[in-house]
Design a protein around this motif. Structure first.
Motif, PDB file in Angstrom:
ATOM      1  N   UNK A  69       0.819  -1.204   0.000  1.00  0.00           N
ATOM      2  CA  UNK A  69       0.000   0.000   0.000  1.00  0.00           C
ATOM      3  C   UNK A  69       0.854   1.254   0.000  1.00  0.00           C
ATOM      4  N   UNK A  70       0.241   2.327  -0.480  1.00  0.00           N
ATOM      5  CA  UNK A  70       0.827   3.662  -0.464  1.00  0.00           C
ATOM      6  C   UNK A  70      -0.308   4.650  -0.257  1.00  0.00           C
ATOM      7  N   UNK A  71       0.031   5.845   0.176  1.00  0.00           N
ATOM      8  CA  UNK A  71      -0.966   6.900   0.266  1.00  0.00           C
ATOM      9  C   UNK A  71      -1.045   7.595  -1.079  1.00  0.00           C
ATOM     10  N   UNK A  72      -2.253   7.950  -1.492  1.00  0.00           N
ATOM     11  CA  UNK A  72      -2.400   8.662  -2.759  1.00  0.00           C
ATOM     12  C   UNK A  72      -1.831  10.066  -2.627  1.00  0.00           C
ATOM     13  N   UNK A  73      -1.619  10.709  -3.745  1.00  0.00           N
ATOM     14  CA  UNK A  73      -1.104  12.067  -3.794  1.00  0.00           C
ATOM     15  C   UNK A  73      -2.092  13.002  -3.096  1.00  0.00           C
ATOM     16  N   UNK A  74      -1.610  13.822  -2.144  1.00  0.00           N
ATOM     17  CA  UNK A  74      -2.523  14.713  -1.435  1.00  0.00           C
ATOM     18  C   UNK A  74      -3.231  15.704  -2.361  1.00  0.00           C
ATOM     19  N   UNK A  75      -2.593  16.063  -3.450  1.00  0.00           N
ATOM     20  CA  UNK A  75      -3.215  17.000  -4.394  1.00  0.00           C
ATOM     21  C   UNK A  75      -4.430  16.367  -5.084  1.00  0.00           C
ATOM     22  N   UNK A  76      -4.373  15.072  -5.355  1.00  0.00           N
ATOM     23  CA  UNK A  76      -5.521  14.378  -5.957  1.00  0.00           C
ATOM     24  C   UNK A  76      -6.718  14.424  -5.013  1.00  0.00           C
ATOM     25  N   UNK A  77      -6.458  14.155  -3.737  1.00  0.00           N
ATOM     26  CA  UNK A  77      -7.540  14.171  -2.751  1.00  0.00           C
ATOM     27  C   UNK A  77      -8.088  15.593  -2.580  1.00  0.00           C
ATOM     28  N   UNK A  78      -7.199  16.577  -2.497  1.00  0.00           N
ATOM     29  CA  UNK A  78      -7.627  17.964  -2.317  1.00  0.00           C
ATOM     30  C   UNK A  78      -8.466  18.437  -3.501  1.00  0.00           C
ATOM     31  N   UNK A  79      -8.095  18.019  -4.705  1.00  0.00           N
ATOM     32  CA  UNK A  79      -8.843  18.412  -5.900  1.00  0.00           C
ATOM     33  C   UNK A  79     -10.277  17.882  -5.860  1.00  0.00           C
ATOM     34  N   UNK A  80     -10.468  16.753  -5.169  1.00  0.00           N
ATOM     35  CA  UNK A  80     -11.805  16.168  -5.047  1.00  0.00           C
ATOM     36  C   UNK A  80     -12.475  16.531  -3.726  1.00  0.00           C
TER      37      UNK A  80
END
Length: 120
Positions: A69-80
């Motif tokens: 596992x890895x954490x997704x890019x914080x920018x991807x989450x913030x964009x959503x």
């Protein structure tokens, strides 16, 4: 049936099978809620009683080397506009564990996660 040290239980096999199905469909990485949805939509598998059950099983499978596992890019989450997701992917060892679980399922034999692994 009570879990014996180092054995794959039904929920863990269902998680791995769902992860392999997602990979076959082009989703190499998946998050827990997506996985729960796939499991719930599958024929012949039990329904998860709580998402906490799923995440504990995901942690055991990762500790056993069957998931990474890895954490997704914080920018991807913030964009959503949502929190970051932990993304999982099945490993080659998971494919072997599921194949062994399927082969032993008819005989009721539990499947070792990996030699010497203890989930406690």
């Amino acid at each position: 049936m009570r879990r014996r040290a180092g054995e794959l239980v039904r929920l863990e096999a269902e998680i791995l099978e769902a992860g392999l199905a997602l990979r076959r469909d082009g989703e190499d990485r998946f998050h827990g809620f997506r996985l729960a949805k796939v499991i719930a939509e599958s024929d012949g598998v039990r329904t998860l009683t709580a998402h906490g059950t799923l995440y504990k099983a995901l942690a055991r499978l990762e500790a056993a080397g069957l998931l990474a596992s890895t954490w997704e890019d914080p920018e991807d989450a913030a964009a959503e506009g949502r929190p970051r997701r932990r993304l999982y992917q099945v490993t080659g060892a998971a494919e072997r564990a599921v194949a062994t679980w399927r082969a032993g399922r008819g005989a009721g034999a539990p499947t070792p996660l990996r030699p010497g692994w203890d989930p406690s």
